[in-house]
Design a protein around this motif. Structure first.
Motif, mmCIF file in Angstrom:
data_model
loop_
_atom_site.group_PDB
_atom_site.id
_atom_site.type_symbol
_atom_site.label_atom_id
_atom_site.label_comp_id
_atom_site.label_asym_id
_atom_site.label_seq_id
_atom_site.Cartn_x
_atom_site.Cartn_y
_atom_site.Cartn_z
ATOM 1 N N SER A 25 -1.091 0.886 44.338
ATOM 2 C CA SER A 25 -0.817 1.369 42.977
ATOM 3 C C SER A 25 -1.127 0.288 41.947
ATOM 4 O O SER A 25 -1.679 0.572 40.881
ATOM 5 N N ILE A 52 9.236 0.626 32.881
ATOM 6 C CA ILE A 52 8.922 1.304 34.146
ATOM 7 C C ILE A 52 9.533 0.531 35.308
ATOM 8 O O ILE A 52 10.089 1.113 36.235
ATOM 9 N N SER A 56 12.232 2.065 37.913
ATOM 10 C CA SER A 56 11.867 2.196 39.327
ATOM 11 C C SER A 56 12.792 1.389 40.234
ATOM 12 O O SER A 56 13.169 1.868 41.307
ATOM 13 N N CYS A 76 5.777 2.776 44.250
ATOM 14 C CA CYS A 76 4.463 2.964 43.645
ATOM 15 C C CYS A 76 4.540 2.721 42.132
ATOM 16 O O CYS A 76 3.699 2.032 41.560
ATOM 17 N N SER A 77 5.556 3.265 41.498
ATOM 18 C CA SER A 77 5.712 3.052 40.050
ATOM 19 C C SER A 77 6.014 1.586 39.742
ATOM 20 O O SER A 77 5.625 1.070 38.698
ATOM 21 N N ILE A 80 2.692 -0.067 39.470
ATOM 22 C CA ILE A 80 2.079 0.234 38.175
ATOM 23 C C ILE A 80 2.709 -0.627 37.088
ATOM 24 O O ILE A 80 2.016 -1.193 36.237
#
Length: 188
Positions: A25, A52, A56, A76-77, A80
């Motif tokens: 990611s 984010i 997360s 995954c976030s 990112i």
């Protein structure tokens, strides 16, 4: 990782997938973050990445033992979010320390790249200390660090003044604002 395996009831390879998901990611998000970092205020992108990250990590600490897939999506976030501040920070350092200052820029980049390994090491030390002090649940360690990230995001939002982009960046920015992300990715 052993605690994560035990909590979710997964084997080593499935638990190891969490790092793979993070790296994939991060790798896939980095070009797009770079693209928007060239066009918008980087200060807000860093705050967005921290937000984010906050959601997360804190959200991941409340996932039930039967929701490994959702935990993996939050990981995954997290990748990112990491792409946001990793990809946007280097151009800021470049703008703060012009080429003429040479060794100052080198020292700033050295400190920047020293951060991740030190952060991981300190993270393990702090997590083990918290795990010993608080109830024997690995998720409490994930509930401790988001406070620091929230503080950092507020600090960046209130205190940090984004440096002016260099003249060559401004000329290039004016030219690339008219091009699409697909064009940028394919041409580079």
């Amino acid at each position: 990782l052993i605690d994560v395996q035990d909590y979710f009831g997964v084997n080593k390879s499935t638990a190891g997938l969490l790092q793979t998901i993070f790296l994939l990611s991060f790798t896939l998000a980095a070009p797009f973050v770079g693209y928007i970092g060239d066009r918008y205020k980087r200060k807000y992108l860093i705050v967005g990445g921290c937000s984010i990250w906050f959601v997360s990590v804190l959200g991941g600490s409340f996932i039930g033992p039967n929701d490994f897939v959702f935990f993996a999506l939050l990981r995954c976030s997290f990748g990112i979010a990491s792409a946001f501040y990793e990809c946007v920070s280097l151009p800021i350092i470049s703008d703060l320390y012009k080429v003429e200052t040479g060794s100052s820029r080198t020292r700033a980049l050295f400190l920047f790249y020293l951060g991740p390994p030190l952060g991981v090491g300190l993270g393990f030390l702090i997590a083990n200390t918290i795990r010993d002090i608080l109830p024997n649940d690995w998720r409490f360690t994930m509930r401790f660090t988001p406070g620091f990230v929230l503080f950092l995001a507020i600090l960046v939002l209130v205190w940090f003044h984004e440096p002016e982009r260099s003249k060559s960046q401004k000329r290039e920015l004016a030219a690339i604002k008219r091009r699409s992300a697909t064009h940028e990715l394919v041409s580079n």
